[in-house]
Design a protein around this motif. Structure first.
Motif, PDB file in Angstrom:
ATOM      1  N   TYR A  36      17.319 -15.512 -34.973  1.00  0.00           N
ATOM      2  CA  TYR A  36      16.316 -16.527 -35.245  1.00  0.00           C
ATOM      3  C   TYR A  36      15.352 -16.580 -34.074  1.00  0.00           C
ATOM      4  O   TYR A  36      15.702 -16.305 -32.942  1.00  0.00           O
ATOM      5  CB  TYR A  36      16.956 -17.912 -35.413  1.00  0.00           C
ATOM      6  CG  TYR A  36      17.666 -18.132 -36.718  1.00  0.00           C
ATOM      7  CD1 TYR A  36      18.988 -17.711 -36.894  1.00  0.00           C
ATOM      8  CD2 TYR A  36      17.031 -18.766 -37.793  1.00  0.00           C
ATOM      9  CE1 TYR A  36      19.644 -17.914 -38.092  1.00  0.00           C
ATOM     10  CE2 TYR A  36      17.672 -18.962 -38.992  1.00  0.00           C
ATOM     11  CZ  TYR A  36      18.980 -18.543 -39.133  1.00  0.00           C
ATOM     12  OH  TYR A  36      19.634 -18.735 -40.323  1.00  0.00           O
ATOM     13  N   GLY A  95      36.021 -24.877 -39.696  1.00  0.00           N
ATOM     14  CA  GLY A  95      35.962 -26.253 -40.165  1.00  0.00           C
ATOM     15  C   GLY A  95      35.877 -26.328 -41.675  1.00  0.00           C
ATOM     16  O   GLY A  95      35.345 -27.289 -42.226  1.00  0.00           O
ATOM     17  N   SER A  97      34.073 -24.572 -43.557  1.00  0.00           N
ATOM     18  CA  SER A  97      32.746 -24.261 -44.093  1.00  0.00           C
ATOM     19  C   SER A  97      32.550 -22.768 -44.237  1.00  0.00           C
ATOM     20  O   SER A  97      32.930 -21.999 -43.378  1.00  0.00           O
ATOM     21  CB  SER A  97      31.677 -24.812 -43.156  1.00  0.00           C
ATOM     22  OG  SER A  97      30.409 -24.320 -43.518  1.00  0.00           O
ATOM     23  N   GLN A  98      31.952 -22.372 -45.334  1.00  0.00           N
ATOM     24  CA  GLN A  98      31.596 -20.970 -45.506  1.00  0.00           C
ATOM     25  C   GLN A  98      30.225 -20.677 -44.929  1.00  0.00           C
ATOM     26  O   GLN A  98      29.827 -19.528 -44.854  1.00  0.00           O
ATOM     27  CB  GLN A  98      31.592 -20.616 -46.997  1.00  0.00           C
ATOM     28  CG  GLN A  98      32.957 -20.668 -47.645  1.00  0.00           C
ATOM     29  CD  GLN A  98      32.856 -20.374 -49.129  1.00  0.00           C
ATOM     30  OE1 GLN A  98      32.246 -21.120 -49.869  1.00  0.00           O
ATOM     31  NE2 GLN A  98      33.435 -19.274 -49.556  1.00  0.00           N
TER      32      GLN A  98
ATOM     33  N   SER B  33      22.941 -28.238 -44.249  1.00  0.00           N
ATOM     34  CA  SER B  33      23.780 -28.238 -43.046  1.00  0.00           C
ATOM     35  C   SER B  33      23.067 -29.014 -41.956  1.00  0.00           C
ATOM     36  O   SER B  33      21.837 -29.012 -41.890  1.00  0.00           O
ATOM     37  CB  SER B  33      24.050 -26.807 -42.568  1.00  0.00           C
ATOM     38  OG  SER B  33      24.755 -26.061 -43.538  1.00  0.00           O
ATOM     39  N   PHE B  45      27.065 -26.609 -34.972  1.00  0.00           N
ATOM     40  CA  PHE B  45      27.345 -27.042 -36.338  1.00  0.00           C
ATOM     41  C   PHE B  45      28.011 -28.414 -36.373  1.00  0.00           C
ATOM     42  O   PHE B  45      29.004 -28.660 -35.673  1.00  0.00           O
ATOM     43  CB  PHE B  45      28.237 -25.996 -37.006  1.00  0.00           C
ATOM     44  CG  PHE B  45      28.736 -26.356 -38.372  1.00  0.00           C
ATOM     45  CD1 PHE B  45      30.057 -26.678 -38.584  1.00  0.00           C
ATOM     46  CD2 PHE B  45      27.869 -26.365 -39.461  1.00  0.00           C
ATOM     47  CE1 PHE B  45      30.531 -26.986 -39.842  1.00  0.00           C
ATOM     48  CE2 PHE B  45      28.332 -26.664 -40.731  1.00  0.00           C
ATOM     49  CZ  PHE B  45      29.667 -26.978 -40.919  1.00  0.00           C
ATOM     50  N   GLN B  48      28.390 -29.325 -43.241  1.00  0.00           N
ATOM     51  CA  GLN B  48      27.742 -28.657 -44.356  1.00  0.00           C
ATOM     52  C   GLN B  48      28.088 -29.399 -45.639  1.00  0.00           C
ATOM     53  O   GLN B  48      29.248 -29.760 -45.866  1.00  0.00           O
ATOM     54  CB  GLN B  48      28.160 -27.194 -44.496  1.00  0.00           C
ATOM     55  CG  GLN B  48      27.398 -26.489 -45.626  1.00  0.00           C
ATOM     56  CD  GLN B  48      27.972 -25.147 -45.995  1.00  0.00           C
ATOM     57  OE1 GLN B  48      29.158 -24.889 -45.818  1.00  0.00           O
ATOM     58  NE2 GLN B  48      27.126 -24.259 -46.516  1.00  0.00           N
ATOM     59  N   ARG B  55      31.570 -29.485 -47.300  1.00  0.00           N
ATOM     60  CA  ARG B  55      32.196 -28.163 -47.306  1.00  0.00           C
ATOM     61  C   ARG B  55      32.701 -27.755 -45.931  1.00  0.00           C
ATOM     62  O   ARG B  55      33.434 -26.778 -45.807  1.00  0.00           O
ATOM     63  CB  ARG B  55      31.215 -27.090 -47.786  1.00  0.00           C
ATOM     64  CG  ARG B  55      30.956 -27.121 -49.264  1.00  0.00           C
ATOM     65  CD  ARG B  55      32.227 -26.844 -50.061  1.00  0.00           C
ATOM     66  NE  ARG B  55      31.969 -26.634 -51.467  1.00  0.00           N
ATOM     67  CZ  ARG B  55      31.801 -25.443 -52.026  1.00  0.00           C
ATOM     68  NH1 ARG B  55      31.851 -24.354 -51.262  1.00  0.00           N
ATOM     69  NH2 ARG B  55      31.572 -25.325 -53.314  1.00  0.00           N
ATOM     70  N   GLY B  56      32.306 -28.490 -44.918  1.00  0.00           N
ATOM     71  CA  GLY B  56      32.777 -28.148 -43.583  1.00  0.00           C
ATOM     72  C   GLY B  56      32.338 -29.168 -42.559  1.00  0.00           C
ATOM     73  O   GLY B  56      31.326 -29.848 -42.743  1.00  0.00           O
ATOM     74  N   ARG B  57      33.127 -29.277 -41.520  1.00  0.00           N
ATOM     75  CA  ARG B  57      32.840 -30.215 -40.445  1.00  0.00           C
ATOM     76  C   ARG B  57      33.106 -29.516 -39.119  1.00  0.00           C
ATOM     77  O   ARG B  57      34.138 -28.878 -38.945  1.00  0.00           O
ATOM     78  CB  ARG B  57      33.720 -31.446 -40.567  1.00  0.00           C
ATOM     79  CG  ARG B  57      33.700 -32.383 -39.375  1.00  0.00           C
ATOM     80  CD  ARG B  57      34.780 -33.449 -39.532  1.00  0.00           C
ATOM     81  NE  ARG B  57      34.346 -34.491 -40.457  1.00  0.00           N
ATOM     82  CZ  ARG B  57      33.818 -35.652 -40.086  1.00  0.00           C
ATOM     83  NH1 ARG B  57      33.651 -35.911 -38.808  1.00  0.00           N
ATOM     84  NH2 ARG B  57      33.467 -36.548 -40.976  1.00  0.00           N
ATOM     85  N   ALA B  97      26.415 -21.963 -50.615  1.00  0.00           N
ATOM     86  CA  ALA B  97      27.234 -22.430 -49.498  1.00  0.00           C
ATOM     87  C   ALA B  97      27.703 -21.292 -48.616  1.00  0.00           C
ATOM     88  O   ALA B  97      28.378 -21.516 -47.626  1.00  0.00           O
ATOM     89  CB  ALA B  97      28.440 -23.202 -50.023  1.00  0.00           C
ATOM     90  N   GLY B  98      27.379 -20.073 -48.971  1.00  0.00           N
ATOM     91  CA  GLY B  98      27.873 -18.935 -48.227  1.00  0.00           C
ATOM     92  C   GLY B  98      27.050 -18.602 -47.007  1.00  0.00           C
ATOM     93  O   GLY B  98      26.141 -19.329 -46.628  1.00  0.00           O
ATOM     94  N   HIS B  99      27.379 -17.471 -46.387  1.00  0.00           N
ATOM     95  CA  HIS B  99      26.684 -17.062 -45.178  1.00  0.00           C
ATOM     96  C   HIS B  99      25.407 -16.328 -45.565  1.00  0.00           C
ATOM     97  O   HIS B  99      25.414 -15.160 -45.873  1.00  0.00           O
ATOM     98  CB  HIS B  99      27.583 -16.176 -44.312  1.00  0.00           C
ATOM     99  CG  HIS B  99      28.712 -16.939 -43.717  1.00  0.00           C
ATOM    100  ND1 HIS B  99      29.965 -16.943 -44.274  1.00  0.00           N
ATOM    101  CD2 HIS B  99      28.776 -17.746 -42.639  1.00  0.00           C
ATOM    102  CE1 HIS B  99      30.755 -17.705 -43.544  1.00  0.00           C
ATOM    103  NE2 HIS B  99      30.070 -18.208 -42.549  1.00  0.00           N
ATOM    104  N   GLU B 100      24.341 -17.025 -45.545  1.00  0.00           N
ATOM    105  CA  GLU B 100      23.037 -16.456 -45.833  1.00  0.00           C
ATOM    106  C   GLU B 100      22.040 -17.121 -44.898  1.00  0.00           C
ATOM    107  O   GLU B 100      22.382 -18.020 -44.152  1.00  0.00           O
ATOM    108  CB  GLU B 100      22.655 -16.710 -47.274  1.00  0.00           C
ATOM    109  CG  GLU B 100      22.650 -18.188 -47.616  1.00  0.00           C
ATOM    110  CD  GLU B 100      22.289 -18.457 -49.063  1.00  0.00           C
ATOM    111  OE1 GLU B 100      23.218 -18.681 -49.848  1.00  0.00           O
ATOM    112  OE2 GLU B 100      21.095 -18.420 -49.380  1.00  0.00           O
ATOM    113  N   LYS B 101      20.791 -16.672 -44.978  1.00  0.00           N
ATOM    114  CA  LYS B 101      19.827 -17.233 -44.033  1.00  0.00           C
ATOM    115  C   LYS B 101      19.601 -18.704 -44.322  1.00  0.00           C
ATOM    116  O   LYS B 101      19.519 -19.133 -45.469  1.00  0.00           O
ATOM    117  CB  LYS B 101      18.527 -16.460 -44.067  1.00  0.00           C
ATOM    118  CG  LYS B 101      17.749 -16.537 -45.350  1.00  0.00           C
ATOM    119  CD  LYS B 101      16.492 -15.689 -45.213  1.00  0.00           C
ATOM    120  CE  LYS B 101      15.636 -15.751 -46.438  1.00  0.00           C
ATOM    121  NZ  LYS B 101      14.426 -14.889 -46.320  1.00  0.00           N
ATOM    122  N   LEU B 102      19.532 -19.452 -43.232  1.00  0.00           N
ATOM    123  CA  LEU B 102      19.266 -20.867 -43.296  1.00  0.00           C
ATOM    124  C   LEU B 102      17.796 -21.122 -43.014  1.00  0.00           C
ATOM    125  O   LEU B 102      17.192 -20.461 -42.177  1.00  0.00           O
ATOM    126  CB  LEU B 102      20.115 -21.627 -42.280  1.00  0.00           C
ATOM    127  CG  LEU B 102      21.632 -21.518 -42.407  1.00  0.00           C
ATOM    128  CD1 LEU B 102      22.308 -22.313 -41.299  1.00  0.00           C
ATOM    129  CD2 LEU B 102      22.097 -21.992 -43.768  1.00  0.00           C
TER     130      LEU B 102
END
Lengths: 113, 113
Positions: A36, A95, A97-98, B33, B45, B48, B55-57, B97-102
């Motif tokens: 990024y 945590g 999260s995916q 997120s 993080f 999410q 989905r995650g903490r 929710a997966g690993h992709e660009k944010l």
């Protein structure tokens, strides 16, 4: 422990002087390596995603490469507008999260005309 | 198309107070997120949410909470503010929710006095 380390912390280049930024990582199960760009007062802007060792991606003067333990962001003939902080992040399952990314501290790049 | 929008852009609070930060994702994005970025560090993080479910903490105390609404916008709440909560709070959205660009917003700069 999952960890991302970027070097150098700061880099000053003359316009046209090519260089590379380093991102080394230790994660249990890499789910993507992300680069990024962040300008002052702004949120990070997505540049690249790499998923497997040997993968390379290019965008204008930037080229990202990935090995099993590190990634490089090569900057060819930089211009003053390339000045920014470049952040490296790895995708992990943490945590529950995916979608969690672990970021490095970044490399602050300054390009002087 | 509008990007990720966050409000307010800046906020000043005193210790012990409560704060609510808001985020509207890019239209069509169902995952939001939250990240905390302390000066000189990479984003860390916090939460999410995907389809209104957590989905995650990340490793943050229970003083931090969040929720996602039916229109996929989100709120981050922080109770009993501490000086150490001063940071840039970033919201990011993505399609899944997966690993992709944010896609990040410009953030809310919180100062706790």
């Amino acid at each position: 422990e999952d960890q991302v380390t970027q070097s150098p912390e700061a880099l000053r280049l003359q316009e046209g002087e090519s260089s590379s930024l380093n991102c080394s990582y230790t994660v249990s199960g890499l789910r993507g390596l992300f680069w990024y760009r962040q300008d002052p007062g702004k949120g990070p802007e997505f540049l690249f995603t790499l998923y497997s060792a040997g993968e390379e991606k290019e965008k204008e003067r930037l080229k990202a490469t990935l090995t099993k333990k590190e990634s490089f962001l090569h900057i060819t003939a930089p211009k003053p507008e390339d000045s920014a902080t470049y952040l490296c992040a790895v995708g992990v399952n943490y945590g529950g999260s995916q979608g969690n990314l672990i970021f490095g501290k970044g490399t602050k790049l300054s390009v002087k005309p | 198309d509008a990007g990720v929008t966050q409000s307010p852009t800046h906020l000043i609070k005193t210790r012990g107070q409560h704060v609510t930060l808001r985020c509207s994702p890019i239209s069509g994005h169902k995952s939001v997120s939250w990240y905390q970025q302390v000066l000189g560090q990479g984003p860390q993080f916090i939460f999410q949410y995907y389809e209104k479910e957590e989905r995650g903490r990340g490793n943050f105390p229970d003083r931090f909470s969040a929720r996602q609404f039916p229109n996929y916008s989100s709120e981050l709440n922080v109770n009993a503010l501490l000086l150490g909560d001063s940071a840039l709070y970033l919201c990011a959205s993505s399609l899944t929710a997966g690993h992709e660009k944010l896609f990040f917003g410009s953030g809310t700069q919180l100062s706790v006095l």
